[in-house]
Write a protein that holds these residues in place. Structure first.
Motif, mmCIF file in Angstrom:
data_model
loop_
_atom_site.group_PDB
_atom_site.id
_atom_site.type_symbol
_atom_site.label_atom_id
_atom_site.label_comp_id
_atom_site.label_asym_id
_atom_site.label_seq_id
_atom_site.Cartn_x
_atom_site.Cartn_y
_atom_site.Cartn_z
ATOM 1 N N ASN A 66 21.095 -29.735 9.214
ATOM 2 C CA ASN A 66 22.043 -28.836 8.557
ATOM 3 C C ASN A 66 21.602 -27.382 8.652
ATOM 4 O OD1 ASN A 66 23.922 -30.784 7.832
ATOM 5 N ND2 ASN A 66 22.953 -31.187 5.872
ATOM 6 N N LYS A 67 20.301 -27.137 8.532
ATOM 7 C CA LYS A 67 19.783 -25.771 8.616
ATOM 8 C C LYS A 67 20.090 -25.155 9.981
ATOM 9 C CE LYS A 67 15.446 -25.116 9.594
ATOM 10 N NZ LYS A 67 14.001 -25.061 9.621
ATOM 11 N N VAL A 68 19.897 -25.933 11.046
ATOM 12 C CA VAL A 68 20.156 -25.456 12.405
ATOM 13 C C VAL A 68 21.655 -25.284 12.613
ATOM 14 C CG1 VAL A 68 19.891 -25.979 14.867
ATOM 15 C CG2 VAL A 68 18.029 -26.486 13.266
ATOM 16 N N LYS A 69 22.430 -26.239 12.115
ATOM 17 C CA LYS A 69 23.889 -26.166 12.238
ATOM 18 C C LYS A 69 24.424 -24.909 11.550
ATOM 19 C CE LYS A 69 25.920 -29.494 10.171
ATOM 20 N NZ LYS A 69 26.530 -30.743 9.737
ATOM 21 N N GLU A 70 23.935 -24.631 10.347
ATOM 22 C CA GLU A 70 24.341 -23.417 9.652
ATOM 23 C C GLU A 70 23.966 -22.186 10.454
ATOM 24 O OE1 GLU A 70 23.945 -23.114 5.222
ATOM 25 O OE2 GLU A 70 22.908 -25.035 5.495
ATOM 26 N N ALA A 71 22.787 -22.179 11.039
ATOM 27 C CA ALA A 71 22.336 -21.035 11.837
ATOM 28 C C ALA A 71 23.223 -20.831 13.063
ATOM 29 C CB ALA A 71 20.880 -21.225 12.248
ATOM 30 N N ILE A 72 23.611 -21.920 13.706
ATOM 31 C CA ILE A 72 24.503 -21.806 14.874
ATOM 32 C C ILE A 72 25.795 -21.115 14.476
ATOM 33 C CG2 ILE A 72 25.968 -23.132 16.458
ATOM 34 C CD1 ILE A 72 23.659 -25.216 16.585
ATOM 35 N N PHE A 73 26.395 -21.568 13.385
ATOM 36 C CA PHE A 73 27.670 -20.987 12.983
ATOM 37 C C PHE A 73 27.512 -19.581 12.418
ATOM 38 C CE2 PHE A 73 28.923 -25.279 13.774
ATOM 39 C CZ PHE A 73 30.188 -25.130 14.315
ATOM 40 N N ASP A 74 26.369 -19.263 11.847
ATOM 41 C CA ASP A 74 26.097 -17.884 11.445
ATOM 42 C C ASP A 74 26.032 -16.982 12.673
ATOM 43 O OD1 ASP A 74 26.039 -18.549 8.772
ATOM 44 O OD2 ASP A 74 23.845 -18.498 8.604
ATOM 45 N N MET A 75 25.414 -17.487 13.761
ATOM 46 C CA MET A 75 25.328 -16.698 14.996
ATOM 47 C C MET A 75 26.697 -16.519 15.644
ATOM 48 S SD MET A 75 21.780 -17.840 16.886
ATOM 49 C CE MET A 75 21.907 -19.618 16.753
ATOM 50 N N TYR A 85 17.855 -34.950 25.781
ATOM 51 C CA TYR A 85 16.852 -34.004 26.263
ATOM 52 C C TYR A 85 16.184 -34.442 27.553
ATOM 53 C CZ TYR A 85 16.849 -31.282 21.879
ATOM 54 O OH TYR A 85 17.180 -30.476 20.816
ATOM 55 N N ASP A 86 16.102 -35.745 27.783
ATOM 56 C CA ASP A 86 15.404 -36.218 28.981
ATOM 57 C C ASP A 86 16.281 -36.191 30.233
ATOM 58 O OD1 ASP A 86 17.047 -38.270 28.087
ATOM 59 O OD2 ASP A 86 15.653 -39.855 28.642
ATOM 60 N N ASP A 107 15.277 -28.800 24.329
ATOM 61 C CA ASP A 107 13.882 -28.797 23.892
ATOM 62 C C ASP A 107 12.994 -28.021 24.862
ATOM 63 O OD1 ASP A 107 13.880 -30.552 26.035
ATOM 64 O OD2 ASP A 107 12.550 -31.998 25.078
ATOM 65 N N ARG A 108 13.606 -27.345 25.831
ATOM 66 C CA ARG A 108 12.823 -26.546 26.779
ATOM 67 C C ARG A 108 13.569 -25.250 27.094
ATOM 68 N NH1 ARG A 108 14.903 -30.901 29.239
ATOM 69 N NH2 ARG A 108 16.184 -30.657 31.075
ATOM 70 N N GLU A 109 12.834 -24.319 27.614
ATOM 71 C CA GLU A 109 13.396 -23.006 27.929
ATOM 72 C C GLU A 109 14.355 -23.126 29.111
ATOM 73 O OE1 GLU A 109 14.357 -19.294 27.330
ATOM 74 O OE2 GLU A 109 12.899 -20.307 26.059
ATOM 75 N N LEU A 110 15.588 -22.748 28.888
ATOM 76 C CA LEU A 110 16.613 -22.723 29.927
ATOM 77 C C LEU A 110 17.212 -21.332 29.949
ATOM 78 C CD1 LEU A 110 18.509 -25.984 28.902
ATOM 79 C CD2 LEU A 110 16.838 -25.772 30.736
ATOM 80 N N ILE A 123 15.733 -25.402 20.862
ATOM 81 C CA ILE A 123 16.038 -24.039 21.277
ATOM 82 C C ILE A 123 17.555 -23.925 21.373
ATOM 83 C CG2 ILE A 123 15.759 -22.292 23.079
ATOM 84 C CD1 ILE A 123 13.179 -23.837 23.910
ATOM 85 N N ILE A 124 18.109 -23.021 20.588
ATOM 86 C CA ILE A 124 19.547 -22.774 20.573
ATOM 87 C C ILE A 124 19.804 -21.465 21.318
ATOM 88 C CG2 ILE A 124 21.596 -22.401 19.142
ATOM 89 C CD1 ILE A 124 20.292 -25.167 18.713
ATOM 90 N N LYS A 125 20.711 -21.515 22.286
ATOM 91 C CA LYS A 125 21.101 -20.310 23.022
ATOM 92 C C LYS A 125 22.620 -20.191 23.012
ATOM 93 C CE LYS A 125 17.119 -19.822 25.961
ATOM 94 N NZ LYS A 125 16.650 -19.290 27.223
ATOM 95 N N ILE A 126 23.066 -18.973 22.846
ATOM 96 C CA ILE A 126 24.492 -18.700 22.869
ATOM 97 C C ILE A 126 24.760 -17.716 23.995
ATOM 98 C CG2 ILE A 126 26.423 -17.719 21.594
ATOM 99 C CD1 ILE A 126 25.116 -18.783 19.056
ATOM 100 N N TYR A 127 25.620 -18.149 24.912
ATOM 101 C CA TYR A 127 25.989 -17.354 26.075
ATOM 102 C C TYR A 127 27.455 -16.958 25.972
ATOM 103 C CZ TYR A 127 21.850 -19.475 28.276
ATOM 104 O OH TYR A 127 20.593 -19.905 28.565
ATOM 105 N N ILE A 128 27.776 -15.789 26.488
ATOM 106 C CA ILE A 128 29.160 -15.345 26.573
ATOM 107 C C ILE A 128 29.508 -15.156 28.034
ATOM 108 C CG2 ILE A 128 30.830 -13.542 25.954
ATOM 109 C CD1 ILE A 128 29.152 -13.024 23.457
#
Length: 180
Positions: free
Chosen positions: A26-35, A122-123, A151-154, A174-179
């Motif tokens: 939930n913490k990560v989900k909230e952070a995604i939507f905050d971003m 992830y695998d 789980d890895r740098e992309l 690792i959460i990344k948001i691209y436009i």
């Protein structure tokens, strides 16, 4: 797991019982939507590797006009269907297909997305291939947003001409948001 905001705030969602899935905290989900704030209400989203469907349900809860869910795993698909039945929303399309076939289906139906969430196993190396197909099939609207969880740098900024808008790390996620 629960819906953290919007019209379904507080709804409890089930998670698959097997160890093949990693529900987003939930913490990560909230952070995604905050971003992502503010969410464009009359937009569309794709949750390509849906699992329990919690990210797509968050999009529905925040007023999107259409969310497409896709999950191929039998156990996860049953949980996803049950979670969608709980919220009683009709603004979604549900598929149980290999991700490549799902993307072809959306292309054939001429569905374009404002938000795409990619959180495959992830695998597997499905994010790169998914992005290639999404762009080849022209499924992402202009200035569309792609959210990746890995789980890895992309980095797809140069390869696919995306702008890396935001990036956060939560433990091994690792959460990344691209436009576009």
């Amino acid at each position: 797991m629960r819906v953290v905001a919007g019209k379904y705030k507080g709804f409890n969602l089930d998670a698959p019982k097997h160890k093949n899935t990693r529900p987003t905290d939930n913490k990560v989900k909230e952070a995604i939507f905050d971003m992502l704030y503010p969410i464009k209400k009359e937009s569309t989203a794709l949750d390509l590797f849906s699992g329990s469907g919690q990210i797509g349900i968050e999009f529905l809860s925040r007023g999107l006009k259409l969310v497409c869910f896709n999950e191929i795993d039998n156990s996860s698909f049953r949980v996803l269907k049950a979670n969608l039945a709980k919220i009683k929303d009709d603004n979604y399309i549900l598929n149980k297909l290999d991700y490549k076939l799902a993307l072809e289906t959306y292309r054939d139906k001429d569905i374009k997305f404002d938000y795409v969430f990619l959180d495959p196993p992830y695998d597997k190396d499905f994010i790169d291939h998914s992005l290639r197909l999404i762009l080849d099939y022209e499924l992402l609207n202009e200035e569309g947003i792609v959210i990746t969880e890995s789980d890895r740098e992309l980095n797809f900024s140069e390869k696919y001409d995306f702008y890396l808008y935001k990036e956060k790390t939560y433990g091994r996620k690792i959460i990344k948001i691209y436009i576009k």
